[in-house]
Design an enzyme around this catalytic site. Structure first.
Site, mmCIF file in Angstrom:
data_model
loop_
_atom_site.group_PDB
_atom_site.id
_atom_site.type_symbol
_atom_site.label_atom_id
_atom_site.label_comp_id
_atom_site.label_asym_id
_atom_site.label_seq_id
_atom_site.Cartn_x
_atom_site.Cartn_y
_atom_site.Cartn_z
ATOM 1 N N GLU A 1 47.188 43.929 39.729
ATOM 2 C CA GLU A 1 46.504 45.077 40.331
ATOM 3 C C GLU A 1 47.196 45.587 41.595
ATOM 4 O O GLU A 1 46.595 45.690 42.657
ATOM 5 C CB GLU A 1 45.038 44.729 40.588
ATOM 6 C CG GLU A 1 44.296 44.556 39.275
ATOM 7 C CD GLU A 1 42.855 44.115 39.431
ATOM 8 O OE1 GLU A 1 42.005 44.597 38.665
ATOM 9 O OE2 GLU A 1 42.575 43.266 40.299
ATOM 10 N N GLU B 1 42.621 40.039 30.932
ATOM 11 C CA GLU B 1 41.253 39.747 31.380
ATOM 12 C C GLU B 1 40.297 40.393 30.391
ATOM 13 O O GLU B 1 40.453 41.562 30.015
ATOM 14 C CB GLU B 1 40.983 40.298 32.789
ATOM 15 C CG GLU B 1 41.791 39.637 33.888
ATOM 16 C CD GLU B 1 41.514 40.220 35.273
ATOM 17 O OE1 GLU B 1 40.439 40.857 35.445
ATOM 18 O OE2 GLU B 1 42.359 40.059 36.160
#
Length: 979
Positions: free
Chosen positions: A425, A503
């Site tokens: 991220e 994820e």
């Protein structure tokens, strides 16, 4: 990016702190290298250090690095540790937001600074020798002195730094001084979703380097799956000849830089973690090595190991301990990995930084596919539309590359690592592309992962977070939408890549729901090679109330002015490492052996990637209404990986009640991770259906002043509600539509909890329209509706009775503009708190919900009301048992009631109301009342994973529609009324 201690001392004046806001890496450290042990002497410096915490850099003790500084008044602090876990400052949790102004590379003046001092002795045998000082992890920035001489500055919290101490170290007493700052420019690169916990949280040691010593080595151990040959090549950095010894392979005292081709080598996989022990040897040092032969490649759009595609059944793993923070003991790491293996987990993503080196040693030994992730995340820039994000700023390029260098060099010899990950991220940019290019040049044997490169311009696998099942299916078909920012050729390259969900299945609170839908897609589409649940562990911090009751703290519990609440409580295991229902569900969904029985036979499918089922035996047990009747073993030949085999079910004795055959695949012998008999997979086959229970009928309701007597029940005459059943006082049952919202109910862009609460489902009011006594039934009509709104439901309760029991049929007719979904449709009632024991026949033993019910099986179970609760760190809806044929709730004398489903119901029982559960924020907020509160539900809304991911899938959404269901109540003990 490195310099000598002399350069450091000459170039930076004592007391200068410009390094704190310098985007560059630290200085003074030796070039990165792999982690290894050896016979070289080592002085561990773990233990109690003198410690002083200052609120700012300027307030730190001046001159503390000098050997004669008097630190007698300082505290003692263990190293390794996170200092807020020992009462110095406070932990703070954020997920995305930086807890300081986003003004890179600057950090606040209020910058907690820990001063550490450690006195240690060096033996005479170290006279005139070289040595290095090694730090395995310091958060977030440290300046280091030895005997008053500056060695350099450390940045990159989860990465090691080594300093040459040849000139500074002396025989006899030495003083090591370290100044650790919570905030630095490096903090902008360490915005991982976790507690901010500064300190020297990994080990510190001084390691002697003998004259003939090994500096670094890189083991290349490839496996050719066609010839079964292994090729071994070791790059060694040393200023002396190095020899290789691997007795098991017949390699004895050979030059280490030879290329060895070995016939019939046993390959390493996560299922067969075969390691060969060897040594690199010089005249003065022996270095143990563990070699796993394996080859990772992308072939025809699939990630392969040793020529076979693999399916990832993974978890994301942070490093956290409820008492020690980031300083996780090695025994806790091992227990984590053993627990993973026992629950069929085969892969780990080291979110979002390289783990403790010992964890990777354990992954090699026990067998896991590992994505090793760089210590990098800049997620907080997302809130600024990624403006000033370091990922595309050349000023930050050295820091990005430095972190990737140190990750790869430290961990390059682990066969368990099959992918390098650039970080998490951090959007995208030239610095990330440069990391990928450097990594390919350094190690071409492992593909590169980074979810942030959505266009797949510099990675080798296509990775996503929280894509819905429908989108995963499109990806599996290679029919997903084209990326908007790339040309057709680049997008075609992405579509040719293997797909991994780095994820999915956000395991926050009660959930995740809908895992089986993902697994079905992973097994259907070769491109979809599995994924990693977010995440392994709840990051709760153990605390106690004033009266000594334990609970686990989360964001905001330490007075943080900015925090992300309980979003850090999102694991498959609780903070004390107890498995949650979510882990049990995941184990069942991903089981590597799938069995289905029908028409007298059992089909066994081997979903392992490499091994046969020879390590398993197949046990069967026949139960009649949950009571064992017969058992035995099935004769199943070894089934090859990816193969299926059909066997006949055993000949079974007759039974006189609902009966189920359970088949378990269990370990035939002890494994390093579980004992013989451990269950790997299971299935159930129904062999006799349940006979319908007779409906209690024949009694006539009798009005007696203010109450109605009907069979064993006594009802309130005005409201028509049951008040007594046999000898047991009760209240209810009456319609209930509310549940204490789960984290998933509260999550997502449009939280369902908001709709439910906004429509008043948490405060329904009941109006009795009439109570009618018939010849053989009692009928109660009500309207149930929230205040201030115009919609509601007409509810009819139709009771029948005999001398020992009651039968209730409930009709619910919603009218008006209801919300799209409701939490539950069922009944709520209460009984005295003395009712403590629970026995039931249904799906158990644990809780289950419509989209999370694979882990439960039909059986007969006994428990207590207290044990029925799931202690989610943040209290919420829990404890439902589904598929209940009957349940008995009794006190110590056997007084209670039996609830019967027609044919089945959901049942939950707890010592607090739903409203108490809704209001609680920690488990210690829940206080037992004078009653046990029982929910009996016809249907429940699913769980989903909207806390971070898709909401409840359509098949599991509960709509407010006309609903009719039936349930029976019997008084316990059974007493037949006379007359």
């Amino acid at each position: 990016m490195t310099s000598t201690p002399d350069d450091v001392s000459a170039g930076r004046a004592a007391g200068a702190t410009g390094y704190l806001e310098d985007p560059a890496p630290g200085y003074g450290a030796l070039p990165p290298r792999c982690t290894f042990t050896s016979t070289a002497a080592r002085l561990p410096l773990d233990g109690d250090w003198r410690f002083h915490l200052a609120p700012t850099v300027g307030a730190a003790p001046a001159g503390f690095q000098l050997p004669d500084y008097d630190d007698a008044g300082w505290d003692l602090l263990p190293v390794p540790s996170s200092w807020p876990m020992h009462g110095h400052g406070r932990p703070a949790y954020t997920n995305v937001v930086y807890p300081f102004p986003v003004d890179p590379p600057y950090v606040p003046t209020d910058n907690p600074t820990g001063s550490f001092r450690r006195v240690f002795d060096v033996p005479d045998t170290w006279q005139d020798t070289d040595a290095v000082l090694r730090f395995d992890g310091v958060d977030s920035c440290a300046r280091v002195w030895l005997n008053g001489r500056e060695l350099g500055v450390i940045k990159g919290s989860r990465l090691p730094s080594e300093f040459s101490v040849r000139e500074a170290l002396k025989v006899g007493e030495n003083v090591l001084a370290v100044e650790v700052h919570q905030w630095s420019a490096g903090s902008y690169l360490e915005d991982q979703d976790m507690w901010w916990l500064p300190g020297i949280f990994r080990s510190v040691a001084v390691v002697r380097r003998p004259p003939a010593s090994i500096t670094d080595f890189f083991v290349h151990a490839d496996f050719d799956h066609l010839s079964c040959q292994g090729t071994l090549r070791i790059e060694v950095q040393a200023d002396c000849p190095v020899r290789l010894v691997i007795d098991e392979l017949g390699i004895t005292d050979r030059p280490a830089d030879e290329v060895f081709v070995i016939d019939d080598v046993e390959p390493w996989t996560a299922e067969t973690p075969r390691l060969y022990d060897g040594e690199l040897v010089t005249d003065d040092e022996r270095v143990p090595i563990r070699i796993g032969f394996r080859t990772v490649a992308i072939v025809d759009g699939q990630l392969t190991v040793n020529g076979r595609p693999i399916l990832i059944r993974g978890v994301n793993r942070h490093e956290h301990h409820p008492d020690f923070g980031r300083a996780v003991p090695t025994e806790a790491m091992r227990e984590d990995l053993l627990l993973m293996k026992r629950h069929n987990v085969n892969a780990i993503r080291t979110s979002h930084y390289p783990p403790h080196p010992a964890m990777l040693d354990l992954c090699d030994e026990l067998g896991f596919w590992v994505i090793d992730e760089c210590d990098l995340e800049t997620h907080g820039f997302h809130l600024l539309d990624w403006k000033r994000n370091p990922s595309d700023d050349p000023v930050w390029a050295p820091a990005y590359l430095d972190r990737m260098h140190r990750t790869v060099e430290r961990d390059k010899n682990h066969p368990s690592i099959v992918l390098w990950s650039l970080g998490n991220e951090s959007h995208t940019g030239a610095n990330l592309a440069a990391m990928a290019n450097w990594t390919r040049d350094r190690d071409s044997s492992r593909p590169i992962h980074y979810e942030g490169d959505a266009a797949c311009e510099y990675v080798d696998v296509y990775s996503r977070m929280y894509a819905s099942p429908s989108e995963v299916e499109l990806i599996g078909k290679r029919e997903e939408e084209q990326h908007p920012n790339v040309d057709a050729a680049t997008d075609a390259k992405r579509r040719s890549m293997p797909f991994i969900l780095c994820e999915y299945g956000h395991a926050m609170g009660n959930g995740p729901g809908g895992l089986s839908e993902y697994q079905e897609l992973f097994e259907r589409y070769p491109r979809c090679q599995g994924g990693f649940i977010w995440e392994w562990l709840d990051h709760g911090i153990r605390q106690h109330t004033a009266d000594g009751r334990e609970f686990f703290a989360y964001g905001g519990d330490f007075g943080e002015p900015i925090h992300d609440g309980n979003f850090v409580i999102d694991g498959l295991v609780f903070p004390n490492r107890t498995p949650s229902p979510g882990l049990l569900e995941f184990k069942k969904v991903i089981e590597p052996v799938v069995m289905n029985g029908a028409d007298g036979s059992l089909v066994i499918e081997n979903h392992y990637d490499f091994v046969t089922t020879a390590h398993l035996i197949f046990r069967w047990t026949l139960e009649s209404e949950g009571e064992p009747v017969a058992d035995g073993l099935l004769a199943v030949p070894p089934v090859g990986a990816g193969q299926r085999h059909e066997v006949a079910l055993p000949k079974l004795p007759r039974t006189d009640a609902e009966s189920w055959l359970t088949v378990q695949a269990v370990l035939v012998a002890d494994e390093p991770w579980a004992a013989a008999g451990h269950e790997v997979a299971w299935t159930q086959v129904q062999v006799r259906r349940r006979d319908p229970e007779p409906t209690p009928t024949g009694r006539r309701p009798q009005l007696r002043s203010d109450h109605i007597v009907f069979g064993p029940g006594v009802f309130d005459a005005a409201r028509g509600e049951l008040r007594r059943l046999g000898g047991l006082e009760v209240s209810g049952p009456r319609l209930d539509l509310w549940r204490a919202p789960t984290d998933n109910d509260r999550g997502g862009e449009h939280p369902e909890e908001g709709w439910w609460r906004g429509n008043g489902l948490h405060r329904l009011q009941h109006r009795t329209i009439d109570v009618k006594l018939g010849r053989t039934e009692l009928v109660v009509h009500t309207r149930v509706a929230p205040p201030a709104l115009g919609f509601g439901a007409y509810v009819t309760y139709r009771w029948q009775a005999n001398e020992t029991g009651l039968a209730l049929t409930v009709q619910v007719e919603p009218r008006g503009q209801w919300p799209d979904s409701v939490p539950r449709i069922g009944l709520r009632m209460r009984v005295p708190s003395t009712v403590d024991s629970v026995e039931f026949f249904g799906l158990g033993p644990g809780e289950s919900y419509p989209d999370s019910d694979r882990a439960v099986r039909v059986g007969r179970y006994q428990s207590t009301v207290d044990a029925w609760q799931t202690p989610y760190v943040f209290p919420q809806e829990n404890g439902n048992r589904s598929g209940v044929r009957w349940a008995q709730l009794t006190d110590a004398d056997g007084l209670g009631l039996r609830i019967g489903g027609q044919p089945t119901v959901n049942v939950a029982a707890r010592r607090w109301t739903t409203e108490d559960l809704d209001a609680a924020r920690h488990t210690t907020d829940l206080v037992a009342s004078d009653h046990v509160h029982v929910n009996i539900d016809a249907a429940l809304h699913g769980l989903g994973t909207a806390a971070c991911g898709p909401g409840v899938l359509p098949a599991y959404q509960l709509r407010p529609v006309d609903t009719t269901f039936a349930v029976t109540f019997s008084a316990l003990p059974v007493e037949i009324e006379e007359g």
